[in-house]
Write a protein that holds these residues in place. Structure first.
Motif: not given
Length: 433
Positions: A51, A111, A146, A149, A153, A208
């Motif tokens: 990704s 994502q 983001n 995320d 993540r 992705f």
């Protein structure tokens, strides 16, 4: 045995006994790659690598697209600033949300949103509808996804391994991210010439699938999940008070903020340097790719360390600052390649050390917030530094647009060292209270 309540390892609950896995001899590369003995780590890093090759291709092509639309580094700086404005304003609260929710499920949602953004801008570009305002809007939407995320993540990585492997896992996470930069930017530079910018965005959207699949395939029974933070309270203020109470974290975050603001704007400067000195704007991707070879080395060197120190952190700042001078005044692409390797090494070593030290100091129920605060300092500073760097490149000198950040960084290192040795104050975990 007396347990220090401030010890992040002691306070970290797990679905599995802490001893499980910790006594198993690593089957992957001894010390450096020991976290790869865990299936969830291998699965997650595999999807992340695929990704992120697409993501780095996307970011490289985005800068090329904006520079082709305007011919100005300032516009590139504004576009990059739009990507990180949400991190600046929402990052700390996103970290609090990540601490309260299931990080794996949250990452699947974010994502998926970033995949939708990539496919949308790809369709707009291929259809000929793309323009500068739309690029800014799409960059802002990417930044919004983001912002949520990033803490989910990054803190999820720590739940894939037992507590004593957190430093190694986070360093390998950075190694995966930086190794994708070896391929992504160079691939973007090649693909732009072959298929155009729009198809590159569409390919990123398709990439992705790898990370979303790996997230859904994780075995939750083998995860070392932390208990979510209690609802209510003042989660962001609690995180800020925690940082203020630990001198080494306070110094780390302040230095991270300054260096990130002024010395991490290569994507703003490189397109113009490439056009003026290195033979064309496609050279931007090639230099960034070579720089990433050094980045991978820096991340792996940090991964070998059981405990990352502030000395390692500051040493990497010096390396990246000196190398940035070399890249800025490289008269051709071959000399730029030479200097790009230590620039990548110092840059990656710097941010990997910041990640590792933060993880070493984080209680499990605050890890998402502290990682979010770090992201605010590192990425959220871009809306400030990016446009400033672009203005310097367009109105002063493209070389000094890169070099001024090195000057600022070296001054910060010198000032911190003078304070440390002048006061005799060690940068340790001692509470300020």
């Amino acid at each position: 045995m007396q347990i220090d309540p401030r010890d992040p390892v002691a306070s970290r609950p797990s679905r599995r006994p802490a001893a499980e896995g910790t006594d198993t001899p690593p089957r992957f590369g001894g010390t450096t790659f020991r976290s790869l003995q865990f299936r969830n780590v291998r699965l997650f890093f595999g999807g992340l690598l695929v990704s992120n090759v697409g993501t780095w291709m996307h970011l490289t092509v985005m800068s090329i697209l904006v520079f082709r639309l305007t011919g100005e580094a300032t516009s590139v700086g504004i576009s990059i600033a739009c990507q990180f404005l949400p991190m600046l304003f929402l990052g700390a609260w996103a970290g609090a949300i990540a601490d309260a929710l299931d990080k794996r499920k949250m990452a699947i949602v974010t994502q998926s949103l970033m995949a939708a953004q990539a496919l949308t801008i790809g369709v707009l570009d291929v259809s000929g509808l793309i323009n500068l305002p739309l690029v800014y809007v799409m960059s802002l939407l990417l930044g919004l996804a983001n912002a949520f995320d990033n803490p989910a993540r990054r803190s999820l990585v720590t739940e894939l391994v037992p507590p004593d492997e957190i430093t190694n896992a986070t360093s390998l996470n950075t190694a995966v991210m930086t190794s994708s930069r070896v391929v992504g930017p160079a691939l973007g530079a090649v693909m732009v010439g072959l298929v155009g910018t729009g198809v590159c965005f569409l390919l990123n959207g398709a990439s992705f699938v790898a990370i979303i699949f790996s997230l859904t395939a994780l075995r939750t029974s083998e995860m070392y999940s932390s208990a979510p933070r209690p609802r209510g309270g003042q989660p962001v203020r609690d995180a800020l008070r925690f940082v203020a109470g630990r001198r080494n974290l306070l110094v780390l975050y302040v230095v991270l903020l300054v260096v990130s603001t002024f010395a991490f704007n290569q994507q703003v400067v490189f397109p113009k340097l490439a056009e003026q000195e290195w033979g064309g704007d496609e050279a931007f991707g090639y230099v960034l790719g070579v720089m990433s070879l050094g980045s991978l080395t820096g991340a792996l060197l940090t991964a070998r360390l059981r405990h990352v120190t502030m000395r390692w952190y500051f040493g990497n700042i010096i390396v990246l600052s000196v190398a940035a001078f070399g890249v800025a005044w490289s008269p051709n692409i071959w000399l730029a390649f030479v200097w790009a390797v230590p620039l990548g090494l110092g840059s990656s070593g710097f941010i990997t050390a910041a990640n590792a030290i933060t993880q070493q100091e984080s209680p499990s129920d605050m890890r998402g917030r502290l990682m979010a605060l770090q992201a605010v300092a590192f990425l959220g500073s871009t809306p400030i530094g990016g446009p400033i760097t672009g203005i310097i490149a367009d109105n002063v000198s493209v070389q000094w647009a890169l070099g001024y950040g090195s000057v600022v960084s070296l001054v910060v290192v010198a000032a911190t060292a003078a304070f440390r040795y002048g006061t005799g104050t060690p940068f340790t975990s001692t509470s300020a209270g």
